[in-house]
Write a protein that holds these residues in place. Structure first.
Motif, short mmCIF file in Angstrom:
data_model
loop_
_atom_site.label_atom_id
_atom_site.label_comp_id
_atom_site.label_asym_id
_atom_site.label_seq_id
_atom_site.Cartn_x
_atom_site.Cartn_y
_atom_site.Cartn_z
N GLN A 118 0.83 -1.21 0.00
CA GLN A 118 0.00 0.00 0.00
C GLN A 118 0.86 1.26 0.00
OE1 GLN A 118 -2.38 -0.81 3.55
NE2 GLN A 118 -4.20 -1.05 2.27
N LEU A 119 1.90 1.27 0.83
CA LEU A 119 2.78 2.44 0.91
C LEU A 119 3.44 2.72 -0.43
CD1 LEU A 119 4.41 1.68 4.37
CD2 LEU A 119 2.99 3.67 3.85
N GLY A 120 3.93 1.68 -1.06
CA GLY A 120 4.58 1.87 -2.36
C GLY A 120 3.62 2.32 -3.43
N TRP A 121 2.41 1.73 -3.42
CA TRP A 121 1.42 2.10 -4.43
C TRP A 121 0.97 3.53 -4.27
CZ3 TRP A 121 -3.84 3.42 -4.08
CH2 TRP A 121 -4.55 3.38 -5.30
N LEU A 122 0.65 3.95 -3.03
CA LEU A 122 0.16 5.31 -2.85
C LEU A 122 1.26 6.34 -3.13
CD1 LEU A 122 -2.30 6.96 -2.19
CD2 LEU A 122 -1.69 6.85 0.24
#
Length: 332
Positions: free
Chosen positions: A321-325
């Motif tokens: 999630q962190l990488g995607w956002l």
């Protein structure tokens, strides 16, 4: 628990017919309009947490019907410019807890609003601070069945409205980039984030894992675990067809697949394929129909964890999630 839902190959194409009433849009348009008057913020007071890299405020905002709803708002200490914000929704039976419990998004450089769940907070975690003035409606003691036989009295009508108002509240707080607000949640929180995505057309992104209230009718046939079990227990002592049909009608107004169909924001999903609390077919139904009524084709992706249950990808998924956002921020 072995896999119990549809096989993975079928899940990837699972697109059941929508279960939504003809007045779905009018219902939510009227509900939100009734709660939209006035400044969304009531107060925001700084609190001492003992943390030196984070600043936190105790926030009260106006939710459903103007009811006061509590939240924690946190930002990285020393941040000078407006920051993109993440509004997070907690799981079933959980409250906002203590301000130092959820710091992942703050540590990643976001402003972060954690909404309290009205009338919840007594099942796990460190409690909640938002009573529900409407708990006298007919139904059982659990939130999932409060007002179940009337869509206008149902607990989730109020909670989903709170979730929408939380986005308005975070946009009114200082140090927030109003144009870059995302919604995130797991389980009940995932269902709330998905509802917000369908009701707030200008979200920057939505991150949903193991969402509750998706594919509800199928879930009630598959599992007696968690909130769905509360619903089946409630209906087991109300054996007349009128009660069952009234419950199904109420649940159709909070069906996550219907909200997903109306969403515009880029979406990131996560699901455990052995999840007996929120069966994976619900998440896939929402994912596969995501954005189909919005007039756009929002980017979306889903990550499945074949050997995991309701915990899904846990910290591995949060890393994704962190990488995607972060990627959404760079391309947006």
């Amino acid at each position: 628990m072995p896999a119990f839902d549809l096989p993975p190959a079928e899940l990837r194409h699972h697109r059941p017919a929508p279960d939504e009433p003809d007045d779905f849009d009018d219902f939510w348009r009227g509900t939100l309009a009734d709660s939209a008057a006035g400044d969304p913020l009531v107060s925001a007071h700084p609190v001492e947490t003992g943390l030196r890299l984070t600043r936190t405020w105790d926030v009260t905002f106006r939710g459903f019907g103007g009811d006061p709803v509590r939240a924690w708002f946190s930002r990285p200490a020393g941040a000078l410019r407006p920051l993109p914000a993440v509004v997070e929704y907690a799981g079933y039976g959980r409250g906002r807890g203590l301000p130092h419990e959820r710091l992942t998004w703050v540590a990643a450089g976001y402003a972060h609003l954690l909404m309290d769940n009205r009338g919840q907070g007594d099942r796990y975690g460190c409690g909640g601070d938002t009573p529900d003035p409407h708990t006298g409606v007919p139904g059982g003691p659990g939130p999932a069945v409060r007002g179940l036989l009337d869509p206008y009295a149902y607990h989730y009508r109020r909670l989903i409205t709170d979730a929408v108002r939380a986005v308005a509240a975070v946009r009114a707080l200082p140090g927030v980039d109003e144009g870059h607000v995302s919604a995130v949640g797991n389980s009940q929180g995932g269902g709330l984030a998905l509802a917000v995505a369908g009701l707030v057309p200008d979200l920057a992104a939505v991150l949903v894992s193991a969402p509750l209230l998706c594919g509800v009718r199928r879930a009630l046939d598959l599992t007696d675990a968690g909130p769905y079990g509360e619903i089946t227990a409630y209906l087991s002592v109300r054996r007349d067809d009128h009660a069952v049909q009234a419950a199904y009608r109420t649940l159709s107004y909070v069906e996550g697949v219907s909200f997903a169909r109306r969403a515009h924001a880029p979406a990131h999903f996560g699901v455990g394929l052995r999840d007996t609390v929120c069966p994976p077919s619900g998440a896939y139904a929402a994912f596969n129909r995501y954005g189909e009524l919005s007039g756009v084709k929002p980017p979306k992706e889903i990550h499945a964890y074949p050997f995991n249950g309701h915990e899904g990808g846990d910290a591995v998924h949060v890393r994704r999630q962190l990488g995607w956002l972060a990627g959404m921020r760079e391309t947006g």
